[in-house]
Design a protein around this motif. Structure first.
Motif, short mmCIF file in Angstrom:
data_model
loop_
_atom_site.label_atom_id
_atom_site.label_comp_id
_atom_site.label_asym_id
_atom_site.label_seq_id
_atom_site.Cartn_x
_atom_site.Cartn_y
_atom_site.Cartn_z
N ASN A 130 0.83 -1.20 0.00
CA ASN A 130 0.00 0.00 0.00
C ASN A 130 0.86 1.25 0.00
OD1 ASN A 130 -1.48 2.27 1.49
ND2 ASN A 130 -3.16 0.84 1.13
N ASP A 131 1.88 1.27 0.82
CA ASP A 131 2.78 2.43 0.89
C ASP A 131 3.52 2.62 -0.43
OD1 ASP A 131 4.18 4.52 2.54
OD2 ASP A 131 5.90 3.27 2.03
N LEU A 132 4.02 1.53 -1.01
CA LEU A 132 4.73 1.63 -2.29
C LEU A 132 3.82 2.11 -3.40
CD1 LEU A 132 6.85 -1.67 -2.17
CD2 LEU A 132 7.64 0.67 -1.77
N LEU A 133 2.57 1.70 -3.37
CA LEU A 133 1.63 2.11 -4.41
C LEU A 133 1.36 3.61 -4.35
CD1 LEU A 133 -0.13 1.02 -6.69
CD2 LEU A 133 -1.97 0.69 -5.04
N TRP A 134 1.21 4.14 -3.14
CA TRP A 134 1.02 5.59 -3.00
C TRP A 134 2.25 6.37 -3.48
CZ3 TRP A 134 -3.17 8.35 -2.37
CH2 TRP A 134 -4.30 7.81 -1.77
N VAL A 135 3.43 5.89 -3.12
CA VAL A 135 4.66 6.57 -3.54
C VAL A 135 4.80 6.57 -5.05
CG1 VAL A 135 7.18 6.47 -3.45
CG2 VAL A 135 5.86 6.08 -1.36
N ASP A 136 4.52 5.43 -5.67
CA ASP A 136 4.62 5.32 -7.13
C ASP A 136 3.60 6.23 -7.82
OD1 ASP A 136 5.63 3.78 -9.57
OD2 ASP A 136 3.47 3.39 -9.70
N PHE A 137 2.39 6.28 -7.28
CA PHE A 137 1.35 7.13 -7.87
C PHE A 137 1.74 8.60 -7.81
CE2 PHE A 137 -2.94 9.23 -7.09
CZ PHE A 137 -3.26 9.29 -8.44
N HIS A 138 2.26 9.04 -6.68
CA HIS A 138 2.67 10.44 -6.53
C HIS A 138 3.83 10.78 -7.47
CE1 HIS A 138 4.66 13.93 -4.65
NE2 HIS A 138 3.44 14.27 -4.25
N GLN A 139 4.81 9.89 -7.57
CA GLN A 139 5.98 10.16 -8.40
C GLN A 139 5.59 10.23 -9.88
OE1 GLN A 139 9.05 10.94 -7.24
NE2 GLN A 139 9.47 11.46 -9.38
N LYS A 140 4.71 9.35 -10.31
CA LYS A 140 4.29 9.37 -11.71
C LYS A 140 3.48 10.62 -12.03
CE LYS A 140 4.39 4.41 -12.67
NZ LYS A 140 3.59 3.20 -13.00
N LEU A 141 2.71 11.09 -11.09
CA LEU A 141 1.99 12.35 -11.30
C LEU A 141 2.96 13.51 -11.48
CD1 LEU A 141 -0.98 12.08 -8.76
CD2 LEU A 141 -1.15 12.18 -11.24
N VAL A 142 4.02 13.49 -10.70
CA VAL A 142 5.04 14.55 -10.83
C VAL A 142 5.72 14.47 -12.19
CG1 VAL A 142 7.22 15.40 -9.92
CG2 VAL A 142 5.41 14.70 -8.34
N ASP A 143 6.12 13.26 -12.60
CA ASP A 143 6.87 13.10 -13.85
C ASP A 143 6.02 13.37 -15.08
OD1 ASP A 143 9.02 12.45 -12.29
OD2 ASP A 143 8.76 10.28 -12.51
N GLN A 144 4.80 12.82 -15.09
CA GLN A 144 4.00 12.86 -16.31
C GLN A 144 3.03 14.03 -16.38
OE1 GLN A 144 2.21 9.05 -17.26
NE2 GLN A 144 3.86 7.91 -16.26
N ALA A 145 2.84 14.73 -15.29
CA ALA A 145 1.89 15.85 -15.30
C ALA A 145 2.54 17.16 -14.87
CB ALA A 145 0.69 15.53 -14.40
N LEU A 146 3.14 17.17 -13.68
CA LEU A 146 3.67 18.43 -13.16
C LEU A 146 4.87 18.91 -13.96
CD1 LEU A 146 3.46 20.62 -11.05
CD2 LEU A 146 4.93 19.26 -9.56
N LEU A 147 5.83 18.02 -14.25
CA LEU A 147 7.01 18.45 -15.01
C LEU A 147 6.63 18.86 -16.42
CD1 LEU A 147 9.69 15.83 -13.86
CD2 LEU A 147 9.33 18.16 -13.06
N THR A 148 5.68 18.15 -17.02
CA THR A 148 5.20 18.55 -18.35
C THR A 148 4.55 19.92 -18.29
OG1 THR A 148 4.84 16.23 -18.87
CG2 THR A 148 3.75 17.85 -20.27
N MET A 149 3.81 20.16 -17.22
CA MET A 149 3.17 21.46 -17.03
C MET A 149 4.21 22.57 -16.88
SD MET A 149 -0.03 22.62 -16.51
CE MET A 149 0.03 24.29 -17.14
N ASP A 150 5.25 22.29 -16.12
CA ASP A 150 6.31 23.29 -15.94
C ASP A 150 7.01 23.60 -17.26
OD1 ASP A 150 5.65 23.32 -13.29
OD2 ASP A 150 7.28 21.99 -12.67
#
Length: 486
Positions: free
Chosen positions: A106-126
């Motif tokens: 469960n903990d690993l799944l949350w970490v992976d979800f947050h990191q992918k959001l950063v890589d595929q959404a936030l960095l692209t937005m920046d």
């Protein structure tokens, strides 16, 4: 002159100051209507679209960062919840290793979800918004170059207008110097004036051409970039929200599997221990809550728990009947009052204390005293009539074999009334809190199997008379905190 800075000279500063003064003067003249302004409506529309696109992108970036902060907060909350489960899950219970593994995944799944959001959404937005500052500065520079172009154009036009005046002056000298000069000298003066005028005009023309070239180059580049940037927003928005939606979908799928695994572990634990180590509370019915395996606590004054069945075992006389000769002994219709002798009192029996008399009187308050009937032809007897009080067995607080009294002003299935002798604070949602003096209307349980020993179901008389609502007002309460009054 001392050096003013690396790469900065006094001449450069003076040139920049002169440009600023010239631009300020040109803008004032344009606002006053004394100088025309070059306008491009198509470009102005592109600038409006650019500003709108920048505003929307900035808002989207802010909301995306808020979303990521919420995901991180949910991660922390989920982590604490699983840690709590691990703490309460005892080592000897089956499935402990499985719960630990589920918590880790469960903990690993949350970490992976947050990191992918950063890589595929936030960095692209920046990256997307990173191109706007440069274009914004170029739009501002293009505006300054447009002012320079208009200023150079107006200066050249003013020299063109002055040329005609100078030609008139050259044809007809007006200055005293020109009049006093010899004929051969006048020709040189005129030639000098013409050469000077032509020089100024040529310089103005060169400045105009230069300013126009710089402006048109910048204007052409922006006219190509701005529409392309405006159209790119569609693809960017699609990719961004598709990435977020896809990541959420995968995350919830994997989280659903973990939750199912955890549910299986807990179901197995429930099946194994439901009949052995600890009893599982049965599901209460929709209409009446149940008290599972719960014994009422004694009242504050230490009065022992009693039930209606205890009073009917040995057919003994109530203490009140032993206090005085003949007291509490109902008379036969044919027996006179004076035929009860004092010798009816058993030898060696002492009168009970006042408290015993009061308790005996209260215990028999709700019971109907059996009547002694005699045949019409029988003679009266002088022997005392010994009456044995018996109490019929009760089920759920009502006499067995007797039909519950039905009254229009009472709740359905009304059995009898009790009055609270002590305060009782409810410890569960299905319990009825009591205050000393409260009158409670006792009703039967919907399912008799749900009634625990020493507990009654009822509704406060005040609540019933006010609302006539049973489902929301009724509850269970300990019998030993009350006394039957009717």
């Amino acid at each position: 002159m001392a050096e003013m800075g690396k790469g900065v000279t006094a001449g450069k500063i003076a040139s920049n100051m002169q440009k600023k003064l010239t631009r300020a003067q040109e803008k004032v003249l344009q606002k006053l209507g004394k100088a025309d302004e070059t306008k491009d409506e198509q470009f102005e529309q592109c600038v409006q679209n650019f500003n709108k696109q920048l505003t929307e992108g900035t808002k989207l970036q802010k909301d995306l960062r808020t979303y990521l902060a919420s995901v991180k907060a949910m991660h922390e909350a989920s982590k604490k919840l699983t840690e709590c489960l691990q703490e309460v899950y005892e080592p000897e219970w089956p499935g402990r290793d499985d719960t630990n593994k589920i918590a880790e995944n469960n903990d690993l799944l949350w970490v992976d979800f947050h990191q992918k959001l950063v890589d595929q959404a936030l960095l692209t937005m920046d990256t997307y918004l990173g191109q706007f500052p440069d274009i914004k500065s170029r739009i501002a520079k293009r505006g300054r170059k447009l002012v320079d172009y208009d200023s150079a154009r107006h200066h050249f036009e003013s020299l063109q207008t002055a040329k005609k005046k100078d030609e008139t002056k050259i044809a007809k000298p007006v200055s005293l110097l020109e009049k006093a000069a010899p004929q051969w000298c006048q020709g040189k003066l005129q030639a000098h004036l013409v050469a000077q005028t032509n020089l100024l005009r040529n310089q103005a023309e060169e400045e105009l051409v230069k300013a126009q070239k710089v402006f048109e180059e910048m204007n052409l580049d922006l006219q190509e970039e701005l529409p392309s940037l405006w159209n790119s927003r569609v693809g960017f928005y699609v990719n961004t929200f598709q990435s977020i939606a896809g990541l959420e979908e995968n995350f919830h799928k994997e989280m659903s599997k973990l939750n199912q695994n955890l549910n299986d572990v807990l179901t197995s634990l429930d099946k194994q221990y439901s009949s052995n180590a600890f009893p599982i509370k049965a599901q209460p019915s929709d209409s009446a809550p149940a008290k599972a395996n719960k014994s009422p606590s004694p009242p504050p004054d230490g009065t022992p728990i009693t039930s209606p069945e205890i009073k009917t075992v040995n057919h003994e006389l109530e203490p009140s009947s032993l206090e005085t000769p003949g007291a509490g002994i109902p008379k036969s219709p044919s027996q006179p009052a004076e035929t009860a002798p004092a010798s009816a009192e058993p030898a060696g029996t002492e009168a009970p204390p006042a408290s015993a008399e009061a308790s005996g009187t209260e215990a028999a308050a709700g019971a109907e005293a059996p009547k002694t009937e005699t045949d019409s032809g029988s003679a009266p007897t002088s022997l005392p009539a010994v009456v044995v009080e018996t109490f019929p067995a009760t089920v759920n607080g009502t006499e067995e074999g007797s039909a519950p009294s039905e009254r229009a002003d009472m709740p359905p299935g009304f059995l009898f009334k009790v009055q609270a002798m002590h305060d009782y604070a409810a410890t569960d949602s299905d319990e009825l809190p009591l205050k000393a003096g409260d009158v409670v209307l006792v009703i039967p349980f919907d399912n008799p199997d749900e009634q625990d020993e020493g507990w009654l179901m009822g509704v406060k008389e005040a609540d019933w008379l006010q609302h006539k609502e049973l489902d929301q007002s009724r509850g269970v309460f300990p019998e030993n905190f009350t006394e039957r009054v009717q």
